[in-house]
Scaffold this motif. Sequence first.
Motif, PDB file in Angstrom:
ATOM      1  N   LEU A  25      88.570  -9.161 -14.761  1.00 52.19           N
ATOM      2  CA  LEU A  25      90.165  -9.364 -14.348  1.00 52.19           C
ATOM      3  C   LEU A  25      90.548 -10.557 -14.270  1.00 52.19           C
ATOM      4  O   LEU A  25      90.157 -11.482 -13.280  1.00 52.19           O
ATOM      5  CB  LEU A  25      90.104  -8.528 -12.942  1.00 52.19           C
ATOM      6  CG  LEU A  25      89.392  -7.069 -12.897  1.00 52.19           C
ATOM      7  CD1 LEU A  25      89.528  -6.318 -11.476  1.00 52.19           C
ATOM      8  CD2 LEU A  25      90.112  -6.194 -14.098  1.00 52.19           C
ATOM      9  N   GLY A  26      91.541 -11.015 -14.970  1.00 57.39           N
ATOM     10  CA  GLY A  26      92.257 -12.618 -15.017  1.00 57.39           C
ATOM     11  C   GLY A  26      93.234 -12.815 -13.925  1.00 57.39           C
ATOM     12  O   GLY A  26      93.331 -13.423 -13.361  1.00 57.39           O
ATOM     13  N   ASN A  27      94.274 -12.024 -14.804  1.00 56.51           N
ATOM     14  CA  ASN A  27      95.815 -12.137 -13.968  1.00 56.51           C
ATOM     15  C   ASN A  27      96.557 -10.896 -14.300  1.00 56.51           C
ATOM     16  O   ASN A  27      96.667 -10.522 -15.390  1.00 56.51           O
ATOM     17  CB  ASN A  27      96.337 -13.378 -14.618  1.00 56.51           C
ATOM     18  CG  ASN A  27      97.603 -13.875 -14.026  1.00 56.51           C
ATOM     19  OD1 ASN A  27      97.588 -14.544 -12.883  1.00 56.51           O
ATOM     20  ND2 ASN A  27      98.659 -13.398 -14.456  1.00 56.51           N
ATOM     21  N   MET A  28      96.938 -10.392 -13.158  1.00 56.07           N
ATOM     22  CA  MET A  28      98.093  -9.330 -13.395  1.00 56.07           C
ATOM     23  C   MET A  28      99.037  -9.437 -12.199  1.00 56.07           C
ATOM     24  O   MET A  28      98.555  -9.271 -11.283  1.00 56.07           O
ATOM     25  CB  MET A  28      97.378  -8.038 -13.587  1.00 56.07           C
ATOM     26  CG  MET A  28      98.297  -7.004 -14.173  1.00 56.07           C
ATOM     27  SD  MET A  28      97.235  -5.313 -14.709  1.00 56.07           S
ATOM     28  CE  MET A  28      96.824  -4.436 -12.974  1.00 56.07           C
TER      29      MET A  28
ATOM     30  N   SER B 209      95.734 -13.803  -7.976  1.00 54.08           N
ATOM     31  CA  SER B 209      96.430 -13.579  -9.118  1.00 54.08           C
ATOM     32  C   SER B 209      96.231 -12.175 -10.000  1.00 54.08           C
ATOM     33  O   SER B 209      96.601 -11.845 -11.038  1.00 54.08           O
ATOM     34  CB  SER B 209      95.927 -14.666 -10.293  1.00 54.08           C
ATOM     35  OG  SER B 209      94.802 -14.407 -10.638  1.00 54.08           O
ATOM     36  N   PHE B 210      95.698 -11.050  -9.171  1.00 58.55           N
ATOM     37  CA  PHE B 210      95.588  -9.991  -9.773  1.00 58.55           C
ATOM     38  C   PHE B 210      95.930  -9.051  -8.631  1.00 58.55           C
ATOM     39  O   PHE B 210      95.326  -8.710  -7.592  1.00 58.55           O
ATOM     40  CB  PHE B 210      93.972  -9.713 -10.180  1.00 58.55           C
ATOM     41  CG  PHE B 210      93.722  -8.840 -11.012  1.00 58.55           C
ATOM     42  CD1 PHE B 210      93.940  -9.167 -12.438  1.00 58.55           C
ATOM     43  CD2 PHE B 210      93.650  -7.476 -10.842  1.00 58.55           C
ATOM     44  CE1 PHE B 210      93.718  -8.159 -13.698  1.00 58.55           C
ATOM     45  CE2 PHE B 210      93.536  -6.592 -11.923  1.00 58.55           C
ATOM     46  CZ  PHE B 210      93.706  -6.846 -13.265  1.00 58.55           C
ATOM     47  N   TRP B 211      96.882  -8.136  -9.174  1.00 52.30           N
ATOM     48  CA  TRP B 211      97.393  -6.853  -8.368  1.00 52.30           C
ATOM     49  C   TRP B 211      97.306  -5.768  -9.114  1.00 52.30           C
ATOM     50  O   TRP B 211      97.165  -5.443 -10.213  1.00 52.30           O
ATOM     51  CB  TRP B 211      98.788  -7.235  -8.251  1.00 52.30           C
ATOM     52  CG  TRP B 211      99.380  -8.486  -7.409  1.00 52.30           C
ATOM     53  CD1 TRP B 211      99.084  -9.739  -8.034  1.00 52.30           C
ATOM     54  CD2 TRP B 211      99.726  -8.413  -6.109  1.00 52.30           C
ATOM     55  NE1 TRP B 211      99.842 -10.323  -6.964  1.00 52.30           N
ATOM     56  CE2 TRP B 211      99.844  -9.784  -5.721  1.00 52.30           C
ATOM     57  CE3 TRP B 211      99.961  -7.468  -4.982  1.00 52.30           C
ATOM     58  CZ2 TRP B 211     100.378 -10.111  -4.542  1.00 52.30           C
ATOM     59  CZ3 TRP B 211     100.240  -7.997  -3.850  1.00 52.30           C
ATOM     60  CH2 TRP B 211     100.439  -9.255  -3.329  1.00 52.30           C
ATOM     61  N   VAL B 212      96.870  -4.461  -8.149  1.00 48.78           N
ATOM     62  CA  VAL B 212      96.699  -3.163  -8.935  1.00 48.78           C
ATOM     63  C   VAL B 212      97.434  -2.206  -8.078  1.00 48.78           C
ATOM     64  O   VAL B 212      97.735  -2.490  -6.942  1.00 48.78           O
ATOM     65  CB  VAL B 212      95.177  -3.093  -8.833  1.00 48.78           C
ATOM     66  CG1 VAL B 212      94.326  -3.928  -9.701  1.00 48.78           C
ATOM     67  CG2 VAL B 212      94.501  -2.890  -7.480  1.00 48.78           C
ATOM     68  N   ASN B 213      97.677  -1.061  -8.688  1.00 48.57           N
ATOM     69  CA  ASN B 213      98.140   0.196  -7.995  1.00 48.57           C
ATOM     70  C   ASN B 213      97.110   1.176  -7.951  1.00 48.57           C
ATOM     71  O   ASN B 213      96.132   0.968  -8.335  1.00 48.57           O
ATOM     72  CB  ASN B 213      99.387   0.502  -8.660  1.00 48.57           C
ATOM     73  CG  ASN B 213      99.208   0.948 -10.082  1.00 48.57           C
ATOM     74  OD1 ASN B 213      98.211   1.490 -10.462  1.00 48.57           O
ATOM     75  ND2 ASN B 213     100.266   0.706 -10.889  1.00 48.57           N
TER      76      ASN B 213
ATOM     77  N   ILE C 194      82.574  -4.841 -14.189  1.00 51.46           N
ATOM     78  CA  ILE C 194      84.000  -5.473 -13.833  1.00 51.46           C
ATOM     79  C   ILE C 194      83.828  -6.335 -12.772  1.00 51.46           C
ATOM     80  O   ILE C 194      83.408  -6.332 -11.811  1.00 51.46           O
ATOM     81  CB  ILE C 194      84.853  -4.296 -13.806  1.00 51.46           C
ATOM     82  CG1 ILE C 194      84.864  -2.983 -14.575  1.00 51.46           C
ATOM     83  CG2 ILE C 194      86.312  -4.917 -13.617  1.00 51.46           C
ATOM     84  CD1 ILE C 194      85.611  -1.899 -14.345  1.00 51.46           C
ATOM     85  N   ASN C 195      84.425  -7.512 -13.181  1.00 55.36           N
ATOM     86  CA  ASN C 195      84.421  -8.679 -12.311  1.00 55.36           C
ATOM     87  C   ASN C 195      85.887  -9.491 -12.498  1.00 55.36           C
ATOM     88  O   ASN C 195      86.624  -9.281 -13.261  1.00 55.36           O
ATOM     89  CB  ASN C 195      83.480  -9.661 -12.415  1.00 55.36           C
ATOM     90  CG  ASN C 195      83.562 -10.368 -13.806  1.00 55.36           C
ATOM     91  OD1 ASN C 195      84.757 -11.153 -13.877  1.00 55.36           O
ATOM     92  ND2 ASN C 195      82.555 -10.427 -14.441  1.00 55.36           N
ATOM     93  N   LEU C 196      86.224 -10.110 -11.016  1.00 51.39           N
ATOM     94  CA  LEU C 196      87.316 -11.129 -10.825  1.00 51.39           C
ATOM     95  C   LEU C 196      86.760 -12.366 -11.356  1.00 51.39           C
ATOM     96  O   LEU C 196      85.831 -12.681 -10.696  1.00 51.39           O
ATOM     97  CB  LEU C 196      87.740 -11.140  -9.447  1.00 51.39           C
ATOM     98  CG  LEU C 196      88.494  -9.701  -9.126  1.00 51.39           C
ATOM     99  CD1 LEU C 196      88.606  -9.579  -7.474  1.00 51.39           C
ATOM    100  CD2 LEU C 196      89.776  -9.587  -9.689  1.00 51.39           C
ATOM    101  N   GLN C 197      87.512 -12.964 -12.004  1.00 51.89           N
ATOM    102  CA  GLN C 197      87.247 -14.335 -12.536  1.00 51.89           C
ATOM    103  C   GLN C 197      88.359 -15.226 -13.118  1.00 51.89           C
ATOM    104  O   GLN C 197      88.465 -14.631 -14.423  1.00 51.89           O
ATOM    105  CB  GLN C 197      85.636 -14.498 -13.063  1.00 51.89           C
ATOM    106  CG  GLN C 197      85.074 -15.827 -13.488  1.00 51.89           C
ATOM    107  CD  GLN C 197      83.971 -16.115 -14.292  1.00 51.89           C
ATOM    108  OE1 GLN C 197      83.703 -14.988 -14.829  1.00 51.89           O
ATOM    109  NE2 GLN C 197      83.046 -16.886 -13.779  1.00 51.89           N
TER     110      GLN C 197
END
Length: 161
Positions: free
Chosen positions: A103-106, A118-122, A139-142
């Motif tokens: 998960l990079g940027n959303m 830098s990462f948003w989810v619904n 799954i990771n954030l980086q």
Amino acid sequence: MNIVLIRIDDRLIHGQILESWLPYLKAQCVVVANDTLAEDQFQMAILSMAVPERIKLRMVGVESVKDLSEDPELVNKTTLIIVSSVLDAYRIVQNGILARINLGNMRSSGADKQLMYSFWVNEDDITMLKEMMAQGISINLQSVPREKEIDIKHILDTLGE
């Protein structure tokens, strides 16, 4: 195709991809899977100019990713897949393509929850992420490889409370 990472990044191809992720992964191929982009020849031409010639580039609709396994130019090529949303990553996984997800940027689009700066989810994104993790997908954030990977399991469990 040897898929080493699926990165969710709504910016698609940009500096972090070119300067950090491609060298780190030793990627020989980049697949940008985006239905809107696949229909826009002008945007595809612009993005293709950013990618070094030594890197194979494919820009296709999300459902077409599975067909790339038959592309003779991509056989055994270390491949990074970039998508712009959790839904697109989920669709790729549902088509049998299993790889670690980053998960990079959303960007936020309303009533979303922030996983990191830098990462948003619904809620739908959270459900899909949990389902993919239940299938054994890491799954990771980086943002960039030099940062520490953050496993999202605990974060998602916290959001569900």
